[in-house]
Design an enzyme around this catalytic site. Sequence first.
Site, short mmCIF file in Angstrom:
data_model
loop_
_atom_site.label_atom_id
_atom_site.label_comp_id
_atom_site.label_asym_id
_atom_site.label_seq_id
_atom_site.Cartn_x
_atom_site.Cartn_y
_atom_site.Cartn_z
N ASP A 176 1.03 -1.22 -0.09
CA ASP A 176 0.04 0.03 0.17
C ASP A 176 0.97 1.35 -0.11
O ASP A 176 2.09 1.15 -0.03
CB ASP A 176 -0.98 0.06 1.19
CG ASP A 176 -2.21 0.66 1.06
OD1 ASP A 176 -3.32 0.67 1.57
OD2 ASP A 176 -2.12 1.95 0.15
C1 GLC Z 1 -4.22 4.27 -0.18
C2 GLC Z 1 -5.20 3.10 0.10
C3 GLC Z 1 -5.30 2.05 -1.02
C4 GLC Z 1 -5.17 2.60 -2.32
C5 GLC Z 1 -3.88 3.14 -2.33
C6 GLC Z 1 -3.53 3.73 -3.68
O1 GLC Z 1 -3.61 4.35 0.79
O2 GLC Z 1 -5.04 2.47 1.42
O3 GLC Z 1 -6.82 1.22 -0.79
O4 GLC Z 1 -5.49 1.90 -3.41
O5 GLC Z 1 -3.28 4.35 -1.35
O6 GLC Z 1 -4.34 5.20 -3.79
#
Ligand code: GLC
Length: 729
Positions: free
Chosen positions: A263
């Site tokens: 993430d």
């Molecule tokens: C965010 C979220 C995730 C998302 C990623 C990209 O922090 O936790 O669900 O897909 O970043 O935006």
Amino acid sequence: MTKEELLHLLHQMTTQEKCRELMQLPMEAFTDTDISTGPCEDLELTDEKMAQVGSILSLTGAEWTRKVQEEHLKNNRLNIPLLFMADIINGYKTIFPIPLAQGCTFDPDLVRQLAEAAAREGAAAGVHVTFSPMADLVRDPRWGRVMESTGEDPYLNGIMAEQMVKGYQGDDLKEEGRLAACVKHFAGYGAPLGGREYNQVELSERTLLEDYLPAYEKAVRAGARLVMSSFNTLERVPSTGNRKLMREILRGKMGFQGVLISDYAAVKELIAHGLAENEAEAARLALEAGVDIDMMSRCYSDFLCGQIERGEVAQELLDEAVLRVLELKNDLGLFENPFKDGSPEKEKELLLCEKHRSLAQRAAEESFVLLKNEENMLPLSKEETTAFIGPFGEEKGLLGAWALFADREDTVTMKEGVERLCPGQIWAKGCEILEPGQKWLRGYIPITEETWKQTAETAEEKLIEAVEAAGKADRVVLLLGEQELESGESGSCGRIGLPPSQMKLLKAVVQVNPNLVLVVFSGRPLILTEACAYAKAVLFAWMPGTQGGPAVANVLYGCSNPSGKLTETFPYHMGQIPVYYSDFATGRPQMPGYIDIPKEPLYPFGYGLSYTEYAYSPVKLDQKVLDSQTDVIHASVRVKNTGSMEGREAVQLYIQDVKGSVSRPVRQLKGFQKISLAPGEEKEVRFEIREEMLRFWTIDMEYRSEPGQFRVWIGTDSRTENGEEFYLR
Ligand code: GLC
């Protein structure tokens, strides 16, 4: 490319190029804005890095993706195309109901259609991967991302996640209009202690395996090509550095062979977690855990190469990660066509097209949950005058927090929806959505002083105007709820309910007109105990998407019969949280649980009313003993529409294992079917009960069934007592 060609390409890459292939940069790195601030600030970007990066986050649009891809291929020594990844969670430009609302449709086929439509639009915009489905199980509505889940039940979440994967990916990623799906957030992110965002997760191994992992596994086995690591810890180990979770469970037991992406900056966050001393150690731990792509940090890009070359990190780990990324690009056909479906012409044809808008409206209508309807307050009559009062009357923020690429101007509001159906009603705003003085929205989006100055000056006159409007009408529809950005990431709230100014409006209006219908827009369950007591009818509309206005209007005026059922329990009181249906009897089930509040929630899982009534016959079993793995018990009920309006009913099947080598939940959803019934029509609904449905993690941590007594219920929600018994030999 063939596998041999991919391997040849891999071996042509330098170690540094391999490390950069595993880096994902934000779209800001490719805009003309100053990249020395914002998300790129500490990435120390150089032309060389940019030429070697493997994927980009949130850069969308056919023209822009084509331009960036063309530029990249000119600068990349080996002509390796970029992957474009984005959060297409509930639609790209046409926004569908939020995933929690989609779960409440109890209609997997519809959910798959929504994913297919979202993929068509996203692919036309040049996107290759969507960070969906989010398969986190959630039993705590204080956590803002409950809006992004499909709820509290492992079985339903698994089916919905599986259908989303199928909708996005189809059978071949090279097909036009397909996106690679990324199931997230692995694992257990939906159970943060205290409902507090990013907080640690404390689950027994059995609860993790029994309740929290099944939906991810279903999505993986449906062929999801990516999995995203979660921000949280499990057993005090951050997922992004958790080898047991990622290599033993995800890749070992679940057989996942796709790309594991971290993430956002989660690799670097291993330092903050106290697992890594620095970015180099963070890179090593993440790669050893099996994380292939480092989203939004420079750990892999800047601190892995030296470690590999010094033999401190195994070359094979790097090569296997890079090969998985190259295989994904290859399966998308990017080596032959680096632009895939990105096409301005296709965008014009597909984005917000009539077909997608009508699908969005149908889904919204199917997702609404009718929580209360006394004195036949609903449906409204076109012969009567209705006052629509509340801050959602002309609100365009009906899309939810993850509608990142939508234009709110495309939303059809409540007022537009009602006016199309029944013009000439009364409208008054009554108050603002946000509470005067509230400082932040989720993600600490500041609310400007200017907003509060206006609100404070006009609050009293808005209230008076609303009360006068209520006094002129036969019925009042109050349009209340939370601002669309209050639920979502970084949106944990200690108080989940209608804000004081909205409650003040409700109480003032009901004084002059008790014929009150409450419509609530929200990304999460709210504590509605007090509000529901004042209203004669309550319709929960979630965040309904682009066509939210017409959808609500259609249901309010009876053009569409509500059929949504809750997939997340509505607590009676904050103090009950976490409260969910598949809990345990305890040793004293007769005890009240609390001395000051009830034990039962306000509205349970599976609950939802209709404008018609359904009669269920007693459950029939064609046999009462299941005596082998191949045996099947056929369970059936007859369901009759005894009302005067056609409708759809989600018939639910629950099973209880009465005794096991460990305590078993009082009941678990093991099947559902959504059927349509005309007035007076009766249908037989049949379910098969098989041995594998009865398996669980036993005292010796084996996943199997145990012989003994079982109860089965089939009914309209998780409280149904319409049941029978059977035995597993
Ligand atoms: C965010 C979220 C995730 C998302 C990623 C990209 O922090 O936790 O669900 O897909 O970043 O935006």
